[in-house]
Enzyme design. Structure first.
Site, mmCIF file in Angstrom:
data_model
loop_
_atom_site.group_PDB
_atom_site.id
_atom_site.type_symbol
_atom_site.label_atom_id
_atom_site.label_comp_id
_atom_site.label_asym_id
_atom_site.label_seq_id
_atom_site.Cartn_x
_atom_site.Cartn_y
_atom_site.Cartn_z
ATOM 1 N N GLU A 87 7.856 0.755 -62.655
ATOM 2 C CA GLU A 87 8.336 2.098 -62.993
ATOM 3 C C GLU A 87 7.448 2.851 -63.978
ATOM 4 O O GLU A 87 7.292 4.070 -63.879
ATOM 5 C CB GLU A 87 9.769 2.030 -63.530
ATOM 6 N N GLU A 102 15.492 -4.935 -59.027
ATOM 7 C CA GLU A 102 16.648 -4.885 -59.921
ATOM 8 C C GLU A 102 17.934 -5.246 -59.187
ATOM 9 O O GLU A 102 18.833 -5.873 -59.763
ATOM 10 C CB GLU A 102 16.753 -3.509 -60.568
ATOM 11 N N ALA A 124 13.785 2.994 -55.656
ATOM 12 C CA ALA A 124 14.381 4.317 -55.510
ATOM 13 C C ALA A 124 13.628 5.147 -54.487
ATOM 14 O O ALA A 124 12.426 4.972 -54.279
ATOM 15 C CB ALA A 124 14.386 5.033 -56.854
ATOM 16 N N GLY A 146 13.684 -0.648 -58.272
ATOM 17 C CA GLY A 146 15.116 -0.798 -58.062
ATOM 18 C C GLY A 146 15.463 -1.878 -57.060
ATOM 19 O O GLY A 146 16.549 -2.470 -57.129
#
Length: 266
Positions: free
Chosen positions: A140, A120, A72, A117
């Protein structure tokens, strides 16, 4: 090869006859950090690819030399009020679910950093090809949040609950060789070869029946986690959806006539 851009940071390339589509993350100045705008573009590109019946395989790549995606955009996140963060959440989720819910096989091509992310997005694919420079992880909790793009659900399904817990709780980064050993990636290739090998794998997949590929993916995804009896019912439903298709008829005919099938795709 044709190219189409979705927003500023997502590029879709269609290779050869268009059966292999490459979704390239293209925000090199930020190492592909996923901003709100970029997340929306990923979701938009996935919706378009999922609806395109010519597409049989999607390969997720990066245009950055040293990173797949660093996760992110924390600089953008730092500027958000609580209300803005709440409004942004569905947009962010849309990127990950967009990749995860593609109805065709997906291959991630990973080199350099694939963190948070970014990892992910790769986990949302069916197969992960990584080169020797790859560094993956879900860090995270080290910045006060949790993996929110599917990581807490996809990682244990891939490597088991205890091992996933260790990696998520420690927030540690895992280099390529260990990542392959742990099952965090599926295919490990020489440095600089991830995209070439991922596209080659996609081409081999795309030679098969498009009806069969979509049905097989549906059975794999829907049946995962079910007990065996329920899973076999999912498989039977998927089989019935292809058993009387034009692809099935062509595949059997081509096999008996010892020729390459010409899939009607229906």
């Amino acid at each position: 090869m044709s190219e189409e851009r979705f927003g500023e940071f997502v590029l879709v390339r269609r290779h050869g006859d268009g059966h292999v589509a490459e979704l390239a993350l293209d925000r090199p100045k930020a190492m592909n950090a996923v901003s709100t705008g970029m997340a929306g573009s990923i979701a938009e590109a996935c919706a378009a690819l999922g609806a395109d019946r010519d597409v049989r395989v999607v390969v997720l790549t990066s245009t950055h030399e040293r990173a797949f995606c660093v996760g992110a955009d924390l600089k953008e996140r730092n500027s958000f009020s609580d209300a803005e963060l709440v409004r942004q959440r569905p947009v962010a989720r849309g990127a990950y679910t967009g990749v995860l819910e593609l109805p065709v096989p997906t291959v991630a091509s990973v080199h350099g950093f694939a963190l948070g992310g970014g990892f992910e997005l790769a986990l949302s694919c069916d197969v992960i090809v990584a080169d020797a420079t790859a560094v993956v992880g879900l860090p995270e909790v080290s910045v006060g949040v949790i993996p929110g793009g599917g990581g807490t659900q996809l990682l244990p399904r891939r490597i088991g609950a205890a091992r996933a817990a260790e990696l998520i709780f420690t927030a540690r980064r895992v280099e390529a060789a260990e990542a392959r050993e742990l099952g965090l990636v599926d295919v490990l290739v020489e440095e600089g070869r991830d995209r070439v090998e991922a596209l080659a794998l996609a081409s081999r997949i795309a030679a098969n029946s498009p009806v069969g590929l979509r049905a097989a993916k549906r059975a794999l995804r829907l049946g995962h986690g079910l007990d065996l009896r329920a899973g076999l019912e999912v498989e039977d439903a998927a089989w019935r959806s292809v058993a009387f298709s034009g692809d099935r008829a062509e595949g059997v005919a081509a096999f008996n006539e010892k020729r390459k099938p010409q899939w009607p795709g229906e």
